[in-house]
Scaffold this motif. Structure first.
Motif, PDB file in Angstrom:
ATOM      1  N   SER A   1     -17.395  -5.256   2.921  1.00 57.11           N
ATOM      2  CA  SER A   1     -16.076  -4.940   3.481  1.00 57.11           C
ATOM      3  C   SER A   1     -15.617  -3.551   3.065  1.00 57.11           C
ATOM      4  O   SER A   1     -15.051  -2.802   3.878  1.00 57.11           O
ATOM      5  CB  SER A   1     -15.041  -5.967   3.030  1.00 57.11           C
ATOM      6  N   LEU A   2     -15.865  -3.196   1.819  1.00 54.71           N
ATOM      7  CA  LEU A   2     -15.472  -1.878   1.330  1.00 54.71           C
ATOM      8  C   LEU A   2     -16.206  -0.777   2.096  1.00 54.71           C
ATOM      9  O   LEU A   2     -15.595   0.224   2.506  1.00 54.71           O
ATOM     10  CB  LEU A   2     -15.757  -1.767  -0.166  1.00 54.71           C
ATOM     11  N   VAL A   3     -17.487  -0.976   2.327  1.00 53.22           N
ATOM     12  CA  VAL A   3     -18.265   0.011   3.080  1.00 53.22           C
ATOM     13  C   VAL A   3     -17.768   0.094   4.522  1.00 53.22           C
ATOM     14  O   VAL A   3     -17.606   1.194   5.078  1.00 53.22           O
ATOM     15  CB  VAL A   3     -19.770  -0.322   3.026  1.00 53.22           C
ATOM     16  N   LEU A   4     -17.498  -1.046   5.149  1.00 48.11           N
ATOM     17  CA  LEU A   4     -17.005  -1.050   6.530  1.00 48.11           C
ATOM     18  C   LEU A   4     -15.653  -0.356   6.648  1.00 48.11           C
ATOM     19  O   LEU A   4     -15.411   0.391   7.599  1.00 48.11           O
ATOM     20  CB  LEU A   4     -16.925  -2.477   7.065  1.00 48.11           C
ATOM     21  N   ILE A   5     -14.784  -0.596   5.681  1.00 50.10           N
ATOM     22  CA  ILE A   5     -13.474   0.065   5.685  1.00 50.10           C
ATOM     23  C   ILE A   5     -13.649   1.575   5.555  1.00 50.10           C
ATOM     24  O   ILE A   5     -12.991   2.351   6.255  1.00 50.10           O
ATOM     25  CB  ILE A   5     -12.572  -0.496   4.567  1.00 50.10           C
TER      26      ILE A   5
ATOM     27  N   HIS B   1      -5.412  -0.468  14.884  1.00 54.35           N
ATOM     28  CA  HIS B   1      -5.770  -1.654  14.100  1.00 54.35           C
ATOM     29  C   HIS B   1      -6.604  -1.320  12.866  1.00 54.35           C
ATOM     30  O   HIS B   1      -6.680  -2.125  11.941  1.00 54.35           O
ATOM     31  CB  HIS B   1      -6.535  -2.658  14.961  1.00 54.35           C
ATOM     32  N   ILE B   2      -7.216  -0.152  12.835  1.00 51.05           N
ATOM     33  CA  ILE B   2      -8.096   0.184  11.713  1.00 51.05           C
ATOM     34  C   ILE B   2      -7.324   0.191  10.399  1.00 51.05           C
ATOM     35  O   ILE B   2      -7.785  -0.366   9.403  1.00 51.05           O
ATOM     36  CB  ILE B   2      -8.812   1.528  11.958  1.00 51.05           C
ATOM     37  N   PHE B   3      -6.153   0.792  10.387  1.00 49.68           N
ATOM     38  CA  PHE B   3      -5.389   0.841   9.143  1.00 49.68           C
ATOM     39  C   PHE B   3      -4.857  -0.538   8.760  1.00 49.68           C
ATOM     40  O   PHE B   3      -4.820  -0.885   7.585  1.00 49.68           O
ATOM     41  CB  PHE B   3      -4.265   1.874   9.238  1.00 49.68           C
ATOM     42  N   THR B   4      -4.490  -1.328   9.745  1.00 48.89           N
ATOM     43  CA  THR B   4      -4.020  -2.685   9.462  1.00 48.89           C
ATOM     44  C   THR B   4      -5.147  -3.509   8.846  1.00 48.89           C
ATOM     45  O   THR B   4      -4.955  -4.166   7.816  1.00 48.89           O
ATOM     46  CB  THR B   4      -3.525  -3.363  10.756  1.00 48.89           C
ATOM     47  N   PHE B   5      -6.331  -3.454   9.462  1.00 46.58           N
ATOM     48  CA  PHE B   5      -7.459  -4.203   8.904  1.00 46.58           C
ATOM     49  C   PHE B   5      -7.888  -3.655   7.543  1.00 46.58           C
ATOM     50  O   PHE B   5      -8.364  -4.408   6.696  1.00 46.58           O
ATOM     51  CB  PHE B   5      -8.631  -4.222   9.883  1.00 46.58           C
ATOM     52  N   SER B   6      -7.697  -2.362   7.324  1.00 46.81           N
ATOM     53  CA  SER B   6      -8.022  -1.782   6.020  1.00 46.81           C
ATOM     54  C   SER B   6      -7.103  -2.339   4.941  1.00 46.81           C
ATOM     55  O   SER B   6      -7.552  -2.678   3.843  1.00 46.81           O
ATOM     56  CB  SER B   6      -7.900  -0.259   6.063  1.00 46.81           C
ATOM     57  N   GLU B   7      -5.826  -2.436   5.253  1.00 46.38           N
ATOM     58  CA  GLU B   7      -4.880  -3.012   4.295  1.00 46.38           C
ATOM     59  C   GLU B   7      -5.218  -4.462   3.996  1.00 46.38           C
ATOM     60  O   GLU B   7      -5.229  -4.878   2.835  1.00 46.38           O
ATOM     61  CB  GLU B   7      -3.456  -2.916   4.843  1.00 46.38           C
TER      62      GLU B   7
ATOM     63  N   ARG C   1       2.983 -23.843   7.376  1.00 43.18           N
ATOM     64  CA  ARG C   1       3.941 -24.831   7.889  1.00 43.18           C
ATOM     65  C   ARG C   1       5.019 -24.181   8.756  1.00 43.18           C
ATOM     66  O   ARG C   1       5.401 -24.723   9.795  1.00 43.18           O
ATOM     67  CB  ARG C   1       4.576 -25.573   6.703  1.00 43.18           C
ATOM     68  N   LEU C   2       5.477 -22.995   8.361  1.00 46.01           N
ATOM     69  CA  LEU C   2       6.539 -22.316   9.096  1.00 46.01           C
ATOM     70  C   LEU C   2       6.008 -21.437  10.226  1.00 46.01           C
ATOM     71  O   LEU C   2       6.779 -20.910  11.022  1.00 46.01           O
ATOM     72  CB  LEU C   2       7.387 -21.469   8.146  1.00 46.01           C
ATOM     73  N   GLY C   3       4.693 -21.248  10.263  1.00 44.85           N
ATOM     74  CA  GLY C   3       4.110 -20.391  11.293  1.00 44.85           C
ATOM     75  C   GLY C   3       4.439 -18.921  11.111  1.00 44.85           C
ATOM     76  O   GLY C   3       4.532 -18.175  12.086  1.00 44.85           O
ATOM     77  N   ASP C   4       4.611 -18.506   9.834  1.00 47.35           N
ATOM     78  CA  ASP C   4       4.930 -17.098   9.550  1.00 47.35           C
ATOM     79  C   ASP C   4       3.823 -16.180  10.048  1.00 47.35           C
ATOM     80  O   ASP C   4       2.641 -16.515   9.989  1.00 47.35           O
ATOM     81  CB  ASP C   4       5.111 -16.878   8.048  1.00 47.35           C
ATOM     82  N   THR C   5       4.241 -15.009  10.510  1.00 47.37           N
ATOM     83  CA  THR C   5       3.303 -14.028  11.032  1.00 47.37           C
ATOM     84  C   THR C   5       3.571 -12.679  10.389  1.00 47.37           C
ATOM     85  O   THR C   5       4.727 -12.291  10.193  1.00 47.37           O
ATOM     86  CB  THR C   5       3.477 -13.903  12.563  1.00 47.37           C
ATOM     87  N   ASP C   6       2.511 -11.976  10.038  1.00 52.58           N
ATOM     88  CA  ASP C   6       2.619 -10.606   9.548  1.00 52.58           C
ATOM     89  C   ASP C   6       2.480  -9.699  10.756  1.00 52.58           C
ATOM     90  O   ASP C   6       1.429  -9.663  11.394  1.00 52.58           O
ATOM     91  CB  ASP C   6       1.523 -10.317   8.518  1.00 52.58           C
ATOM     92  N   MET C   7       3.555  -8.995  11.088  1.00 54.56           N
ATOM     93  CA  MET C   7       3.561  -8.191  12.299  1.00 54.56           C
ATOM     94  C   MET C   7       3.341  -6.728  11.965  1.00 54.56           C
ATOM     95  O   MET C   7       4.153  -6.103  11.296  1.00 54.56           O
ATOM     96  CB  MET C   7       4.881  -8.370  13.034  1.00 54.56           C
ATOM     97  N   ARG C   8       2.225  -6.228  12.424  1.00 49.31           N
ATOM     98  CA  ARG C   8       1.885  -4.810  12.288  1.00 49.31           C
ATOM     99  C   ARG C   8       1.364  -4.372  13.641  1.00 49.31           C
ATOM    100  O   ARG C   8       1.966  -4.689  14.647  1.00 49.31           O
ATOM    101  CB  ARG C   8       0.852  -4.623  11.188  1.00 49.31           C
ATOM    102  N   SER C   9       0.235  -3.699  13.664  1.00 45.91           N
ATOM    103  CA  SER C   9      -0.321  -3.303  14.961  1.00 45.91           C
ATOM    104  C   SER C   9      -0.853  -4.524  15.710  1.00 45.91           C
ATOM    105  O   SER C   9      -1.068  -4.467  16.912  1.00 45.91           O
ATOM    106  CB  SER C   9      -1.435  -2.275  14.773  1.00 45.91           C
TER     107      SER C   9
END
Length: 164
Positions: free
Chosen positions: A18-22, A42-48, A114-122
Motif C-alpha cells: 500500500s505504501l508503494v502504491l500510494i 480520489h488519489i489524495f483521499t485514498f492516500s489519506e 449502525r448509524l450509516g455514517d459516511t466520510d464525505m470527501r472526493s
C-alpha cells in the motif's frame, strides 16, 4: 500463535504494498498536474485512508519484531534481576491499553455502521470501513504483547543503545 503470525505477516505485506502504491499514485498525480492534466481527486483521499490502514496493519508485526520505538535507557539502569519483571509489567500495560482501544474503536466502528455514517470527501466512504481496521489490529497487538508477558522473551533487553 502461528496463525496470528501469518495474519500479521500478511498485514505487514499489505502495508508495504500500500505504501508503494500510494507513492506511485502521488507521483502520477503530480506528473499529470505538471503536464496540465487534472488527474484524479480520489488519489489524495485514498492516500489519506491508506495511511491509516498502513499504520494499523503494520503495527502488530512491528510489536512482534520489537520494531516500535521504545527507550531502553531506563531499563539499562535497573538491576538485571528486576529488568524482566519490569518489562513484563510494561508489556501488560500495553495489553491493557490495546484492549481499551479495541473496545473504544470497536464501539465507534459499530456505531458508525449502525448509524450509516459516511466520510464525505472526493467520494463517500462508509465510516465503519475506515474504522474497522482499528479493533482488529489493536486485538492483534494485544496478542503480540502477551508474548512478552507470558513467554520466555521480554520486550526490553535492558541494554541502552541501538540493537540491530
Amino acid at each position: 500463535m502461528r496463525l496470528v503470525d501469518r495474519i500479521c505477516d500478511v498485514l505487514a505485506v499489505f502495508a508495504g504494498v500500500s505504501l508503494v502504491l500510494i507513492m506511485f499514485a502521488i507521483v502520477l498525480q503530480a506528473t499529470l498536474r505538471t503536464f496540465g492534466f487534472s488527474g484524479s481527486s480520489h488519489i489524495f483521499t485514498f492516500s489519506e485512508y491508506g495511511l491509516l490502514y498502513i499504520a494499523m496493519a503494520a503495527s502488530p508485526w512491528l510489536v512482534r519484531l520489537k520494531g516500535h520505538v521504545f527507550i531502553e535507557l531506563f531499563t539499562a539502569v535497573l538491576p538485571n534481576s528486576f529488568t524482566p519483571l519490569f518489562s513484563r509489567i510494561v508489556s501488560g500495560l500495553c495489553i491493557l491499553i490495546c484492549v481499551f482501544l479495541v473496545w473504544y474503536t470497536g464501539e465507534a466502528t459499530f456505531k458508525a455502521y449502525r448509524l450509516g455514517d459516511t466520510d464525505m470527501r472526493s467520494l463517500d466512504m462508509p465510516k465503519w470501513l475506515l474504522l474497522g481496521a482499528m479493533p482488529i489490529c489493536f486485538s492483534l497487538m494485544a496478542v503480540q504483547f502477551s508474548r512478552f508477558v507470558f513467554g520466555a522473551e521480554t520486550l526490553h533487553s535492558g541494554e541502552a543503545g541501538v540493537h540491530e
